[in-house]
Design a protein around this motif. Sequence first.
Motif, short mmCIF file in Angstrom:
data_model
loop_
_atom_site.label_atom_id
_atom_site.label_comp_id
_atom_site.label_asym_id
_atom_site.label_seq_id
_atom_site.Cartn_x
_atom_site.Cartn_y
_atom_site.Cartn_z
N ILE A 1 0.86 -1.17 0.00
CA ILE A 1 0.00 0.00 0.00
C ILE A 1 0.91 1.23 0.00
N GLY A 2 0.60 2.19 -0.85
CA GLY A 2 1.41 3.40 -0.99
C GLY A 2 2.31 3.39 -2.21
N ASN A 3 2.52 2.20 -2.83
CA ASN A 3 3.33 2.15 -4.05
C ASN A 3 2.59 2.82 -5.20
N TRP A 4 3.36 3.36 -6.15
CA TRP A 4 2.79 3.93 -7.36
C TRP A 4 2.74 2.86 -8.44
N VAL A 5 1.63 2.77 -9.16
CA VAL A 5 1.46 1.89 -10.31
C VAL A 5 0.67 2.63 -11.39
N ASN A 6 0.71 2.11 -12.59
CA ASN A 6 -0.13 2.65 -13.66
C ASN A 6 -1.44 1.90 -13.68
N GLU A 7 -2.54 2.62 -13.82
CA GLU A 7 -3.86 2.00 -14.00
C GLU A 7 -4.30 2.28 -15.43
N ASN B 1 -4.73 -7.37 -16.34
CA ASN B 1 -3.65 -6.46 -16.73
C ASN B 1 -4.04 -4.99 -16.64
N LYS B 2 -4.93 -4.70 -15.73
CA LYS B 2 -5.38 -3.32 -15.53
C LYS B 2 -4.28 -2.47 -14.89
N PHE B 3 -3.45 -3.08 -14.06
CA PHE B 3 -2.38 -2.36 -13.36
C PHE B 3 -1.03 -2.84 -13.87
N SER B 4 -0.12 -1.89 -14.06
CA SER B 4 1.22 -2.23 -14.53
C SER B 4 2.24 -1.37 -13.78
N PRO B 5 3.48 -1.85 -13.70
CA PRO B 5 4.51 -1.06 -13.01
C PRO B 5 4.86 0.19 -13.79
N ILE B 6 5.31 1.22 -13.06
CA ILE B 6 5.74 2.47 -13.68
C ILE B 6 7.27 2.42 -13.79
N PRO B 7 7.80 2.53 -15.01
CA PRO B 7 9.26 2.49 -15.17
C PRO B 7 9.94 3.63 -14.42
N LEU B 8 11.08 3.32 -13.84
CA LEU B 8 11.88 4.31 -13.13
C LEU B 8 12.59 5.20 -14.15
N ASN C 1 -2.63 5.22 -19.53
CA ASN C 1 -2.15 4.83 -18.21
C ASN C 1 -2.16 6.04 -17.30
N ILE C 2 -2.77 5.89 -16.13
CA ILE C 2 -2.85 6.94 -15.13
C ILE C 2 -2.08 6.47 -13.90
N PRO C 3 -1.09 7.24 -13.42
CA PRO C 3 -0.41 6.85 -12.19
C PRO C 3 -1.37 6.93 -11.00
N VAL C 4 -1.43 5.87 -10.22
CA VAL C 4 -2.26 5.84 -9.02
C VAL C 4 -1.45 5.26 -7.87
N THR C 5 -1.83 5.64 -6.66
CA THR C 5 -1.20 5.08 -5.47
C THR C 5 -2.02 3.88 -5.02
N VAL C 6 -1.32 2.78 -4.74
CA VAL C 6 -2.00 1.56 -4.33
C VAL C 6 -2.66 1.77 -2.98
N ASP C 7 -3.95 1.47 -2.92
CA ASP C 7 -4.67 1.48 -1.66
C ASP C 7 -5.23 0.08 -1.43
N ILE C 8 -5.98 -0.11 -0.39
CA ILE C 8 -6.46 -1.45 -0.04
C ILE C 8 -7.37 -2.02 -1.12
N SER C 9 -8.17 -1.19 -1.79
CA SER C 9 -9.06 -1.71 -2.83
C SER C 9 -8.28 -2.18 -4.05
N ILE C 10 -7.26 -1.44 -4.45
CA ILE C 10 -6.42 -1.87 -5.59
C ILE C 10 -5.66 -3.13 -5.23
N LEU C 11 -5.09 -3.17 -4.03
CA LEU C 11 -4.35 -4.35 -3.59
C LEU C 11 -5.27 -5.57 -3.57
N SER C 12 -6.50 -5.41 -3.11
CA SER C 12 -7.47 -6.50 -3.09
C SER C 12 -7.76 -7.01 -4.49
N GLU C 13 -7.92 -6.09 -5.45
CA GLU C 13 -8.16 -6.49 -6.84
C GLU C 13 -7.01 -7.32 -7.38
N ILE C 14 -5.78 -6.87 -7.10
CA ILE C 14 -4.60 -7.57 -7.60
C ILE C 14 -4.49 -8.95 -6.95
N ILE C 15 -4.73 -9.04 -5.64
CA ILE C 15 -4.67 -10.32 -4.94
C ILE C 15 -5.70 -11.30 -5.50
#
Length: 136
Positions: A11-17, A51-58, A31-45
Amino acid sequence: MGAIKANDIRIGNWVNEKRVVNLIREMEEINIPVTVDISILSEIIRGNTLNKFSPIPLTEEILVKAGFECRKLYDAVYSFQLECKNSEFRIFTVDLREGGIDYHMEYDGNVVVLKYIHQLQNLYYSLTNQELNIQL
């Protein structure tokens, strides 16, 4: 870039939605940068993300936004440093020309390669016990 694994993020990580927007007469995915919250983490789990969420390149721009100071060491080799509570957090970049830029951190004789923002956030938290403040 593929889907994010639940055990790679906190929770708190940045990802692309990935969102579909309706532009005049056509649909486009953005792709919209979003901060992971409990609802996003639950969806991923649950694996309901398709493939709705993807990592944001450094990038160098992101390191600067996070408060890192850039220092040129050699031709095409830079150091990004951030002062921490009792130490210094340093990331090195090497321009591999056609292969892109390699971001890595040397810590206690080990080299950690960083490709995405969430990896940097997690490593920073693991080593400093503090969140890395990044404003995208």
